[in-house]
Design an enzyme around this catalytic site. Structure first.
Site, PDB file in Angstrom:
ATOM      1  CG  HIS A  13      -1.792   1.203   1.343  1.00 49.44           C
ATOM      2  ND1 HIS A  13      -3.128   1.093   1.633  1.00 49.44           N
ATOM      3  CD2 HIS A  13      -1.568   2.534   1.191  1.00 49.44           C
ATOM      4  CE1 HIS A  13      -3.679   2.286   1.653  1.00 49.44           C
ATOM      5  NE2 HIS A  13      -2.749   3.190   1.391  1.00 49.44           N
ATOM      6  CG  HIS A  15      -0.785   7.178  -1.425  1.00 49.56           C
ATOM      7  ND1 HIS A  15      -2.081   7.287  -1.866  1.00 49.56           N
ATOM      8  CD2 HIS A  15      -0.861   6.548  -0.220  1.00 49.56           C
ATOM      9  CE1 HIS A  15      -2.908   6.761  -0.970  1.00 49.56           C
ATOM     10  NE2 HIS A  15      -2.185   6.303   0.038  1.00 49.56           N
ATOM     11  NE  ARG A  17       0.753  12.050  -3.011  1.00 50.64           N
ATOM     12  CZ  ARG A  17      -0.162  11.670  -2.130  1.00 50.64           C
ATOM     13  NH1 ARG A  17      -1.205  10.945  -2.491  1.00 50.64           N
ATOM     14  NH2 ARG A  17      -0.048  12.010  -0.868  1.00 50.64           N
ATOM     15  CG  ASN A  41      -5.030   8.656  -3.312  1.00 58.31           C
ATOM     16  OD1 ASN A  41      -4.063   8.015  -3.735  1.00 58.31           O
ATOM     17  ND2 ASN A  41      -4.980   9.359  -2.187  1.00 58.31           N
ATOM     18  CE  LYS A  98      -7.763   2.383   0.034  1.00 59.13           C
ATOM     19  NZ  LYS A  98      -6.651   3.291   0.185  1.00 59.13           N
ATOM     20  CG  HIS A 135      -9.371   5.133   4.022  1.00 61.23           C
ATOM     21  ND1 HIS A 135      -8.165   5.795   3.932  1.00 61.23           N
ATOM     22  CD2 HIS A 135      -9.989   5.645   5.114  1.00 61.23           C
ATOM     23  CE1 HIS A 135      -8.060   6.673   4.928  1.00 61.23           C
ATOM     24  NE2 HIS A 135      -9.164   6.598   5.662  1.00 61.23           N
ATOM     25  CG  HIS A 173      -4.288   2.829   6.060  1.00 67.09           C
ATOM     26  ND1 HIS A 173      -5.602   2.905   6.449  1.00 67.09           N
ATOM     27  CD2 HIS A 173      -4.229   3.436   4.849  1.00 67.09           C
ATOM     28  CE1 HIS A 173      -6.297   3.518   5.517  1.00 67.09           C
ATOM     29  NE2 HIS A 173      -5.475   3.844   4.536  1.00 67.09           N
ATOM     30  CG  ASP A 246      -1.150   5.221   3.815  1.00 69.15           C
ATOM     31  OD1 ASP A 246      -1.348   5.394   2.606  1.00 69.15           O
ATOM     32  OD2 ASP A 246      -1.861   5.748   4.693  1.00 69.15           O
ATOM     33  CG  HIS A 250       0.896  15.402   1.421  1.00 72.54           C
ATOM     34  ND1 HIS A 250      -0.141  15.723   0.574  1.00 72.54           N
ATOM     35  CD2 HIS A 250       0.534  14.256   2.052  1.00 72.54           C
ATOM     36  CE1 HIS A 250      -1.103  14.810   0.692  1.00 72.54           C
ATOM     37  NE2 HIS A 250      -0.719  13.904   1.577  1.00 72.54           N
TER      38      HIS A 250
HETATM   39  O1  DOR Z   1      -2.491   9.945   5.466  1.00 72.63           O
HETATM   40  C1  DOR Z   1      -2.937   9.574   4.393  1.00 72.63           C
HETATM   41  N1  DOR Z   1      -2.472  10.086   3.223  1.00 72.63           N
HETATM   42  N2  DOR Z   1      -3.913   8.676   4.385  1.00 72.63           N
HETATM   43  C2  DOR Z   1      -4.544   8.323   3.250  1.00 72.63           C
HETATM   44  O2  DOR Z   1      -5.454   7.533   3.323  1.00 72.63           O
HETATM   45  C3  DOR Z   1      -4.193   8.958   1.960  1.00 72.63           C
HETATM   46  C4  DOR Z   1      -2.840   9.508   1.976  1.00 72.63           C
HETATM   47  C5  DOR Z   1      -2.551  10.455   0.830  1.00 72.63           C
HETATM   48  O3  DOR Z   1      -2.915  10.131  -0.312  1.00 72.63           O
HETATM   49  O4  DOR Z   1      -1.936  11.500   1.059  1.00 72.63           O
HETATM   50 ZN    ZN Z   2      -3.009   5.209   1.563  1.00 74.08          ZN
END
Ligand code: DOR
Ligand code: ZN
Length: 344
Positions: A13, A15, A17, A41, A98, A135, A173, A246, A250
């Site tokens: 799991h 991300h 991006r 996402n 998802k 989730h 998670h 996870d 950012h």
């Molecule tokens: O903390 C998180 N960030 N939880 C999530 O479920 C998504 C993720 C994100 O995409 O930034």
């Molecule tokens: Zn996630």
């Protein structure tokens, strides 16, 4: 024990991006993971077979020279996902779909607001052998943020797994003792991923003495009894629990902000931090199952045939990294000491 060799792990799991961010996230994950489940996402989310195929190609193109890293692709469920979308996404290589409750987290506004409407879709997924990744948080405004996972179990998770006994469900998670107990009591078609931050930290670490935005993620860190339940269950080596970081990047100014984003970018140190946790638990012999075997077995994929070696040696996780767009990001545990290291 001061050194451990395990089958190459997978991250079930994370991300990545998109766009130039892939030049950072894909190599950071491919440095030690053979496979990773790529969350859908994006903006816009990955909702069709074509989007799955195109996103996979962009991830593959961002691999370092010579890397054999493989992304595991997923489809983003919405209120309008059709049975044909499931069939097509499966044919395009998506192993899982998802479920984000609408508004639960980053880029989930387009997600599911009417869960019951998705039951025919879960039925098709069960038929196709496609995994459901959840989730597990309710989003109703009046439900306290610390209770949202337990509420989701009571309102939704129980009836999903009861209605579809042959559907493989990953409770993603997990953060509470309630979720641990739910997964333990459920059939072998129900499993869970656990992040490094939820094993290492509880809400005191995030909130006492000042707010630490780089520890803020969703589901949010819970109280200590929940952290201890997660640690206890991974120390047993139970096959229903496996590694999912996870890792969710950012930029620094989006985290250190009056309304900071949720997510810990852990790709730079995740396997090392998991090793540190298992060492603290005197359960290093259970790390390989958690990191390299249980997830592959649950997904019905072969275990990796290569290996990595970790050594017990202090190193400092970088306090800051520069992204391809020139902006800074603070990796999870940036500036802190990690007690385990990948051997060169
Ligand atoms: O903390 C998180 N960030 N939880 C999530 O479920 C998504 C993720 C994100 O995409 O930034
Ligand atoms: Zn996630």
């Amino acid at each position: 024990m001061t050194q451990i060799t395990i089958q190459t792990p997978d991250d079930w799991h994370l991300h990545f991006r998109d766009g130039d961010m892939l030049a950072e996230t894909v190599p950071a994950t491919a440095r030690c993971f053979q496979r990773a489940v790529a969350m859908p996402n994006l903006v816009p989310p990955v909702t069709t077979a074509d989007m799955v195929s195109d996103y996979k190609q962009r991830i593959l193109a961002a691999r370092p020279e010579g890397s054999t890293f493989e992304p595991v692709m997923t489809l983003f469920l919405t209120n309008t996902t059709s049975k044909q979308d499931i069939i097509d996404a499966k044919a395009a290589g998506a192993l899982a779909a998802k479920l984000y409750p609408a508004g639960a987290t980053t880029n989930s506004d387009a997600a599911v607001s009417r869960l019951d409407g998705l039951f025919p879709i879960f039925e098709e997924m069960q038929k196709q052998g496609m995994l459901l990744l959840v989730h597990g948080e309710v989003t109703a405004h009046h439900i306290d943020i610390f209770d949202r996972e337990k509420e989701f179990i009571d309102q939704n998770m129980t009836r999903i797994v009861d209605a579809f006994p042959d559907l493989k469900v990953v409770f993603e998670h997990i953060t509470t003792k309630d979720a641990v107990d739910f997964v333990l009591a459920a059939s072998d078609n129900v499993a869970a991923t656990i992040t490094p931050q939820h094993l290492l930290l509880n809400r005191n670490d995030m909130l006492v003495g000042g707010v630490r935005p780089h520890y803020y993620c969703l589901p949010v860190l819970k109280r200590n009894i929940h952290q201890q339940a997660l640690r206890a269950v991974v120390a047993t080596g139970n096959k229903k629990f496996f590694l999912g970081t996870d890792s969710a990047p950012h930029e620094k100014d989006k985290k250190e902000n009056a309304c900071g984003c949720a997510g810990c970018y852990s790709a730079w140190s995740a396997i090392e931090l998991y090793a540190q946790v298992f060492d603290e638990l005197d359960a290093l012999d259970k790390l390989e199952g958690f990191a390299s075997q249980h997830g592959a077995d649950f997904y019905g994929l072969p275990r990796n045939t290569t290996s990595i070696t970790l050594v017990k040696e202090d190193w400092t996780i970088p306090a800051e990294i520069t992204l391809p767009n020139g902006n800074p990001i603070v990796p999870f545990f940036g500036g802190e000491t990690c007690g385990w290291k990948i051997k060169d």
